[in-house]
Design a protein around this motif. Structure first.
Motif, mmCIF file in Angstrom:
data_model
loop_
_atom_site.group_PDB
_atom_site.id
_atom_site.type_symbol
_atom_site.label_atom_id
_atom_site.label_comp_id
_atom_site.label_asym_id
_atom_site.label_seq_id
_atom_site.Cartn_x
_atom_site.Cartn_y
_atom_site.Cartn_z
ATOM 1 N N GLU A 73 7.605 7.411 -4.223
ATOM 2 C CA GLU A 73 7.321 8.888 -4.023
ATOM 3 C C GLU A 73 8.469 9.882 -3.891
ATOM 4 O O GLU A 73 8.528 10.911 -4.501
ATOM 5 C CB GLU A 73 6.273 9.152 -2.685
ATOM 6 C CG GLU A 73 4.919 8.144 -2.890
ATOM 7 C CD GLU A 73 3.952 8.768 -3.914
ATOM 8 O OE1 GLU A 73 3.570 9.910 -3.825
ATOM 9 O OE2 GLU A 73 4.074 8.281 -5.177
ATOM 10 N N GLU A 74 9.341 9.650 -2.883
ATOM 11 C CA GLU A 74 10.168 10.466 -2.557
ATOM 12 C C GLU A 74 11.382 10.658 -3.671
ATOM 13 O O GLU A 74 11.798 11.558 -4.246
ATOM 14 C CB GLU A 74 11.105 10.197 -1.220
ATOM 15 C CG GLU A 74 12.192 11.211 -0.951
ATOM 16 C CD GLU A 74 12.651 10.785 0.536
ATOM 17 O OE1 GLU A 74 14.112 11.249 0.504
ATOM 18 O OE2 GLU A 74 12.050 10.376 1.155
ATOM 19 N N LEU A 75 11.995 9.243 -4.110
ATOM 20 C CA LEU A 75 12.832 9.270 -5.220
ATOM 21 C C LEU A 75 12.431 8.978 -6.440
ATOM 22 O O LEU A 75 13.205 9.205 -7.499
ATOM 23 C CB LEU A 75 13.961 8.194 -4.808
ATOM 24 C CG LEU A 75 14.501 7.958 -3.536
ATOM 25 C CD1 LEU A 75 15.307 6.774 -3.311
ATOM 26 C CD2 LEU A 75 15.444 9.633 -3.321
ATOM 27 N N GLY A 76 11.188 8.671 -6.633
ATOM 28 C CA GLY A 76 10.824 8.431 -8.114
ATOM 29 C C GLY A 76 11.661 7.501 -9.119
ATOM 30 O O GLY A 76 11.697 7.719 -10.169
ATOM 31 N N PHE B 134 6.942 2.178 -0.910
ATOM 32 C CA PHE B 134 6.159 3.190 -1.707
ATOM 33 C C PHE B 134 6.758 4.659 -1.327
ATOM 34 O O PHE B 134 6.881 5.414 -2.438
ATOM 35 C CB PHE B 134 4.652 2.959 -1.372
ATOM 36 C CG PHE B 134 3.735 3.449 -2.361
ATOM 37 C CD1 PHE B 134 3.673 3.093 -3.446
ATOM 38 C CD2 PHE B 134 3.366 4.832 -2.019
ATOM 39 C CE1 PHE B 134 2.804 3.823 -4.332
ATOM 40 C CE2 PHE B 134 2.668 5.532 -3.069
ATOM 41 C CZ PHE B 134 2.284 5.114 -4.101
ATOM 42 N N ARG B 135 6.713 4.916 -0.079
ATOM 43 C CA ARG B 135 6.999 6.466 0.283
ATOM 44 C C ARG B 135 8.390 6.823 -0.238
ATOM 45 O O ARG B 135 8.553 7.941 -0.531
ATOM 46 C CB ARG B 135 6.956 6.510 1.820
ATOM 47 C CG ARG B 135 5.527 6.157 2.344
ATOM 48 C CD ARG B 135 5.324 6.852 3.772
ATOM 49 N NE ARG B 135 6.554 6.565 4.765
ATOM 50 C CZ ARG B 135 6.162 5.612 5.781
ATOM 51 N NH1 ARG B 135 4.872 5.006 5.983
ATOM 52 N NH2 ARG B 135 7.056 5.389 6.578
ATOM 53 N N LYS B 136 9.308 5.759 0.006
ATOM 54 C CA LYS B 136 10.788 6.164 -0.387
ATOM 55 C C LYS B 136 11.216 6.140 -1.792
ATOM 56 O O LYS B 136 11.491 7.041 -2.486
ATOM 57 C CB LYS B 136 11.839 5.542 0.697
ATOM 58 C CG LYS B 136 13.245 5.890 0.411
ATOM 59 C CD LYS B 136 13.537 7.115 1.105
ATOM 60 C CE LYS B 136 15.019 7.400 0.955
ATOM 61 N NZ LYS B 136 15.407 8.877 1.215
ATOM 62 N N GLY C 297 0.729 -1.083 0.101
ATOM 63 C CA GLY C 297 0.095 0.044 -0.157
ATOM 64 C C GLY C 297 0.808 1.273 -0.031
ATOM 65 O O GLY C 297 2.218 1.342 0.058
ATOM 66 N N GLY C 298 0.029 2.468 -0.077
ATOM 67 C CA GLY C 298 0.677 3.682 -0.043
ATOM 68 C C GLY C 298 1.340 4.187 1.203
ATOM 69 O O GLY C 298 2.137 5.096 0.918
ATOM 70 N N GLU D 107 5.822 1.204 -10.058
ATOM 71 C CA GLU D 107 5.086 0.085 -9.216
ATOM 72 C C GLU D 107 6.134 -0.487 -8.193
ATOM 73 O O GLU D 107 7.105 -0.885 -8.788
ATOM 74 C CB GLU D 107 4.583 -0.834 -10.016
ATOM 75 C CG GLU D 107 4.027 -1.910 -9.352
ATOM 76 C CD GLU D 107 3.697 -3.099 -10.483
ATOM 77 O OE1 GLU D 107 3.263 -4.421 -9.895
ATOM 78 O OE2 GLU D 107 3.798 -2.966 -11.622
ATOM 79 N N ILE D 108 5.608 -0.677 -7.030
ATOM 80 C CA ILE D 108 6.617 -1.320 -6.010
ATOM 81 C C ILE D 108 5.766 -2.020 -5.008
ATOM 82 O O ILE D 108 4.831 -1.488 -4.531
ATOM 83 C CB ILE D 108 7.724 -0.565 -5.605
ATOM 84 C CG1 ILE D 108 8.516 -1.165 -4.360
ATOM 85 C CG2 ILE D 108 6.936 0.810 -4.598
ATOM 86 C CD1 ILE D 108 10.042 -0.538 -4.273
ATOM 87 N N ARG D 109 6.072 -3.265 -4.527
ATOM 88 C CA ARG D 109 5.153 -3.525 -3.563
ATOM 89 C C ARG D 109 6.171 -4.977 -2.936
ATOM 90 O O ARG D 109 7.033 -5.545 -3.597
ATOM 91 C CB ARG D 109 3.800 -4.396 -4.008
ATOM 92 C CG ARG D 109 4.108 -5.771 -4.878
ATOM 93 C CD ARG D 109 2.761 -6.125 -5.271
ATOM 94 N NE ARG D 109 2.843 -7.296 -6.127
ATOM 95 C CZ ARG D 109 2.304 -8.491 -5.780
ATOM 96 N NH1 ARG D 109 1.604 -8.664 -4.844
ATOM 97 N NH2 ARG D 109 2.353 -9.256 -6.581
ATOM 98 N N SER D 110 5.518 -5.506 -1.781
ATOM 99 C CA SER D 110 6.388 -6.624 -1.401
ATOM 100 C C SER D 110 5.292 -7.828 -0.998
ATOM 101 O O SER D 110 4.097 -7.448 -0.700
ATOM 102 C CB SER D 110 7.057 -6.472 0.108
ATOM 103 O OG SER D 110 6.267 -5.801 1.120
ATOM 104 N N PHE D 111 5.504 -8.723 -0.911
ATOM 105 C CA PHE D 111 4.497 -10.066 -0.597
ATOM 106 C C PHE D 111 5.246 -11.261 -0.062
ATOM 107 O O PHE D 111 6.383 -11.538 -0.323
ATOM 108 C CB PHE D 111 3.803 -10.392 -1.998
ATOM 109 C CG PHE D 111 4.393 -10.951 -3.122
ATOM 110 C CD1 PHE D 111 4.657 -12.407 -2.993
ATOM 111 C CD2 PHE D 111 5.063 -10.102 -3.961
ATOM 112 C CE1 PHE D 111 5.263 -12.978 -4.210
ATOM 113 C CE2 PHE D 111 5.715 -10.551 -4.954
ATOM 114 C CZ PHE D 111 5.784 -12.080 -5.024
ATOM 115 N N VAL D 112 4.382 -11.979 0.797
ATOM 116 C CA VAL D 112 4.762 -13.328 1.154
ATOM 117 C C VAL D 112 3.951 -14.482 0.375
ATOM 118 O O VAL D 112 2.856 -14.603 0.610
ATOM 119 C CB VAL D 112 4.576 -13.304 2.652
ATOM 120 C CG1 VAL D 112 5.033 -14.904 3.184
ATOM 121 C CG2 VAL D 112 5.541 -12.293 3.231
#
Length: 412
Positions: free
Chosen positions: A279-282, A274-276, A268-269, A286-291
């Protein structure tokens, strides 16, 4: 072990649902040798039975049961594949009628009756080939599977959808013999979610299936890895790159804490990644983690430009290492726990999701209720998460790109 009970039954209270759902699955250790047979088998079994000798006849019978939904599929859970038979019917449908339909699917297929033709097999092979080709065209799905293959040699790394290069060599006799072995040697799980008389329905269903106890297939469980991380780059025609980082545990992970860490890291956002990174570094779109289900592995998946691969990987590892050194903000933990609780509470709203949850609990042998899992998640603290992070080790950095990249060394 010979004589060990092969069939286990589970009743889920589904009074609040409009339907009764029946689920039977056979647990099969997933290997390269059987993956394509399993995938093809699940399609072949849908083509008809002795009593309903075509897919159309099966659908007509389902319509007679007021539009009942049925399916045969392969579901991957950890190192295993589940050959799953599902039937969802309105509650006024007689239990015996529903159980007989499932018994027909499981025990009296055209394949077992000897009336499944080579021409039918050829058509099903083409169906499977087209599906695998479409999966290969899905670069996100392809990169996830390749990263898993390159990380784990056991069932976790095996593609449950099968392999195109293995299809042509499979014969009708191969499938029939394999299915006979499966019916004889795999563990069987029967679930009923619905009316309060479901336990009686389960007993009737178990009797009608007439599956004897026997010797199980040999299962080799070995998910632990201990090697330095490797960087692997493969080329594709896509203009954008896919980056996958795979972390593996030591076999003693606290799964509730792992879920919370995954939520904090890349769901999520509000997640750290996602934040770093976005949003911050651009550095990505798309980016996510999952198990993956029933594993102690964590994947980070990124869609980005090839030129940003190396920088993004280093920034992600910087976030990981900084968290280990400086800890986690209480706000992030609280938000992650609350988000997970909301997500798991939604499971109870859907019979299918409840059955999937119950199946995973049965396979792990924990058999927790949803309330017990929610309570376990609520008790996760910072020290539990930091222990999980410490035990997770980077194993694979996989890049799929169509361009030359400077990403030529292991992320540090």
């Amino acid at each position: 072990m010979a004589g060990e009970t092969r069939q286990r039954m589970f009743y889920l209270d589904g009074e609040k649902y409009k339907t009764n759902t029946w689920l039977c699955f056979f647990q099969v250790p997933l290997t390269r040798k059987n993956a394509t047979k399993l995938a093809l088998l699940s399609e072949v079994l849908k083509t008809g039975t002795k009593k309903f000798p075509s897919r159309r006849k099966l659908e007509e019978k389902a319509e007679e049961m007021y539009g009942a939904f049925w399916d045969i599929s392969i579901v991957k859970k950890g190192e295993d594949a589940l050959l799953s038979f599902t039937l969802e019917v309105l509650k006024h449908i007689d239990h015996e009628q529903a159980a007989n339909f499932l018994q027909e699917l499981i025990r009296h297929s055209l394949l077992q009756a000897g009336s499944f033709s080579e021409e039918q097999l050829k058509r099903q092979k083409e169906v499977l080939k087209r599906r695998l080709e479409s999966l290969a065209d899905d670069k996100a799905a392809f990169s996830r599977q390749r990263a898993a293959e390159l990380t784990a040699e056991n069932g976790i790394g095996i593609c449950a959808d099968g392999y195109i290069e293995d299809i042509d060599d499979i014969t009708t006799e191969d499938l029939r013999n394999f299915y006979d072995e499966l019916l004889t040697h795999s563990r069987v799980y029967l679930f009923f979610c619905g009316d309060k008389d479901g336990r009686t329905a389960l007993q009737m269903w178990k009797k009608s299936l007439d599956l004897e106890d026997g010797v199980f297939w040999k299962e080799e469980k070995n998910t632990s890895l201990s090697r330095p991380p490797v960087w692997i780059r493969e080329k594709t025609k896509a203009t954008q790159a896919r980056l996958i980082l795979v972390f593996t545990g030591d076999g003693q992970q606290q799964r509730a804490a792992l879920r919370v860490w995954n939520e904090i890291l890349g769901v999520g956002g509000n997640s750290l990644l996602f934040r770093k990174i976005r949003e911050e570094l651009g550095l990505c779109y798309e980016i996510r983690s999952f198990v993956p289900p029933l594993t102690e592995m964590l994947f980070i998946e990124v869609g980005l430009a090839a030129k940003d691969v190396r920088k993004a990987a280093k920034e992600m590892m910087k976030i990981w290492n900084t968290t280990m050194e400086n800890g986690i903000q209480k706000r992030d933990i609280r938000q992650a726990v609350q988000s997970l609780q909301r997500e798991y509470e939604k499971i109870a709203e859907n019979a299918g999701r409840m059955l999937d949850f119950a199946a995973e609990e049965a396979l792990t042998g924990r058999n927790r209720s949803l309330a017990e899992l929610l309570k376990e998640i609520s008790k996760v603290r910072e020290k539990d998460i930091l222990q999980v992070i410490e035990k997770l080790h980077l194993q694979t950095c996989y890049v799929l790109t169509g361009e030359e990249s400077t990403a030529d060394e292991t992320a540090k």
